[in-house]
Scaffold this motif. Structure first.
Motif, PDB file in Angstrom:
ATOM      1  N   ARG A 202      35.909 -11.648  39.246  1.00 17.75           N
ATOM      2  CA  ARG A 202      36.076 -13.023  38.721  1.00 17.75           C
ATOM      3  C   ARG A 202      37.448 -13.586  39.115  1.00 17.75           C
ATOM      4  O   ARG A 202      37.556 -14.731  39.554  1.00 17.75           O
ATOM      5  CB  ARG A 202      35.921 -13.048  37.196  1.00 17.75           C
ATOM      6  CG  ARG A 202      34.517 -12.918  36.703  1.00 17.75           C
ATOM      7  CD  ARG A 202      34.389 -13.231  35.215  1.00 17.75           C
ATOM      8  NE  ARG A 202      35.346 -12.547  34.371  1.00 17.75           N
ATOM      9  CZ  ARG A 202      35.189 -11.330  33.856  1.00 17.75           C
ATOM     10  NH1 ARG A 202      34.100 -10.632  34.111  1.00 17.75           N
ATOM     11  NH2 ARG A 202      36.127 -10.810  33.073  1.00 17.75           N
ATOM     12  N   ALA A 203      38.487 -12.775  38.937  1.00 16.85           N
ATOM     13  CA  ALA A 203      39.837 -13.223  39.290  1.00 16.85           C
ATOM     14  C   ALA A 203      39.939 -13.474  40.794  1.00 16.85           C
ATOM     15  O   ALA A 203      40.600 -14.432  41.224  1.00 16.85           O
ATOM     16  CB  ALA A 203      40.869 -12.184  38.847  1.00 16.85           C
ATOM     17  N   ARG A 204      39.300 -12.633  41.586  1.00 20.00           N
ATOM     18  CA  ARG A 204      39.307 -12.816  43.046  1.00 20.00           C
ATOM     19  C   ARG A 204      38.698 -14.168  43.417  1.00 20.00           C
ATOM     20  O   ARG A 204      39.221 -14.880  44.271  1.00 20.00           O
ATOM     21  CB  ARG A 204      38.536 -11.689  43.713  1.00 20.00           C
ATOM     22  CG  ARG A 204      38.506 -11.795  45.217  1.00 20.00           C
ATOM     23  CD  ARG A 204      37.764 -10.592  45.825  1.00 20.00           C
ATOM     24  NE  ARG A 204      37.658 -10.722  47.242  1.00 20.00           N
ATOM     25  CZ  ARG A 204      36.662 -11.325  47.879  1.00 20.00           C
ATOM     26  NH1 ARG A 204      35.651 -11.830  47.187  1.00 20.00           N
ATOM     27  NH2 ARG A 204      36.637 -11.415  49.189  1.00 20.00           N
ATOM     28  N   GLU A 205      37.598 -14.526  42.783  1.00 20.91           N
ATOM     29  CA  GLU A 205      36.962 -15.820  43.059  1.00 20.91           C
ATOM     30  C   GLU A 205      37.888 -16.975  42.692  1.00 20.91           C
ATOM     31  O   GLU A 205      37.978 -17.962  43.419  1.00 20.91           O
ATOM     32  CB  GLU A 205      35.624 -15.939  42.318  1.00 20.91           C
ATOM     33  CG  GLU A 205      34.537 -15.072  42.905  1.00 20.91           C
ATOM     34  CD  GLU A 205      34.296 -15.339  44.379  1.00 20.91           C
ATOM     35  OE1 GLU A 205      34.215 -16.525  44.774  1.00 20.91           O
ATOM     36  OE2 GLU A 205      34.202 -14.359  45.146  1.00 20.91           O
ATOM     37  N   ARG A 206      38.596 -16.852  41.601  1.00 27.63           N
ATOM     38  CA  ARG A 206      39.552 -17.896  41.207  1.00 27.63           C
ATOM     39  C   ARG A 206      40.670 -18.004  42.241  1.00 27.63           C
ATOM     40  O   ARG A 206      41.088 -19.096  42.607  1.00 27.63           O
ATOM     41  CB  ARG A 206      40.125 -17.594  39.821  1.00 27.63           C
ATOM     42  CG  ARG A 206      39.108 -17.695  38.728  1.00 27.63           C
ATOM     43  CD  ARG A 206      39.736 -17.437  37.360  1.00 27.63           C
ATOM     44  NE  ARG A 206      38.761 -17.694  36.327  1.00 27.63           N
ATOM     45  CZ  ARG A 206      38.334 -18.907  35.976  1.00 27.63           C
ATOM     46  NH1 ARG A 206      38.806 -19.974  36.566  1.00 27.63           N
ATOM     47  NH2 ARG A 206      37.436 -19.046  35.034  1.00 27.63           N
ATOM     48  N   ASN A 207      41.178 -16.863  42.700  1.00 32.64           N
ATOM     49  CA  ASN A 207      42.243 -16.864  43.705  1.00 32.64           C
ATOM     50  C   ASN A 207      41.752 -17.436  45.025  1.00 32.64           C
ATOM     51  O   ASN A 207      42.494 -18.158  45.708  1.00 32.64           O
ATOM     52  CB  ASN A 207      42.798 -15.459  43.917  1.00 32.64           C
ATOM     53  CG  ASN A 207      43.757 -15.049  42.823  1.00 32.64           C
ATOM     54  OD1 ASN A 207      44.185 -15.866  42.012  1.00 32.64           O
ATOM     55  ND2 ASN A 207      44.101 -13.780  42.794  1.00 32.64           N
TER      56      ASN A 207
END
Length: 152
Positions: A109-114
């Motif tokens: 999820r954090a990767r997608e935000r980044n």
């Protein structure tokens, strides 16, 4: 978004420190803002990626040694590790850290935000221009005694 055009002479006279500093603050600020949505900091993100990228290889000591070079905030890495263990994203067995399924889901999820930040940052910039910029910055770093190689 359009930006005003300037002559080559006007641009060549610009202070690189001011522009690179502003770029750093904007990029890192946008990344930190997106990570905060998941209640993560950059050190959380670094930890999750390193543990996911080389499972079974990281102890607290080896990860602290690896991540300290990226830290500009005086981070308590043990506190970060403890937080990830407490939320069930990381386990430690015989001193080795492992991502849990919940930790991997949070990392994704954090990767997608980044990635959204990276896509926004790259809007209107040709890949060749981006590569040239990175190479110019690498050369400046090396010229001033730093390591111009890409990070491991």
């Amino acid at each position: 978004m359009t930006i005003k055009e300037y002559s080559q002479d006007e641009l060549a006279a610009q202070p690189i420190g001011a522009w690179s500093g502003e770029a750093y603050r904007r990029v890192v600020g946008a990344l930190r803002e997106q990570l905060a949505v998941e209640s993560l900091t950059q050190p959380h993100w670094w930890t999750l990626n390193h543990v996911a990228g080389d499972p079974g290889s990281w102890s607290r000591a080896t990860l602290i040694e690896r991540l300290t070079k990226y830290d500009d905030l005086g981070i308590d890495f043990n506190g970060v590790f403890d937080d990830l263990v407490a939320r069930g994203w990381l386990t430690e067995d015989s001193g080795t850290m492992t991502l849990t399924d919940a930790g991997e889901s949070g990392r994704v999820r954090a990767r997608e935000r980044n990635l959204r930040v990276h896509r926004q940052m790259h809007e209107g910039i040709d890949t060749a221009d981006f590569v040239t910029t990175i190479n110019v910055l690498r050369r400046m770093v090396a010229n001033l005694g730093g390591n111009g190689d890409l990070p491991d």
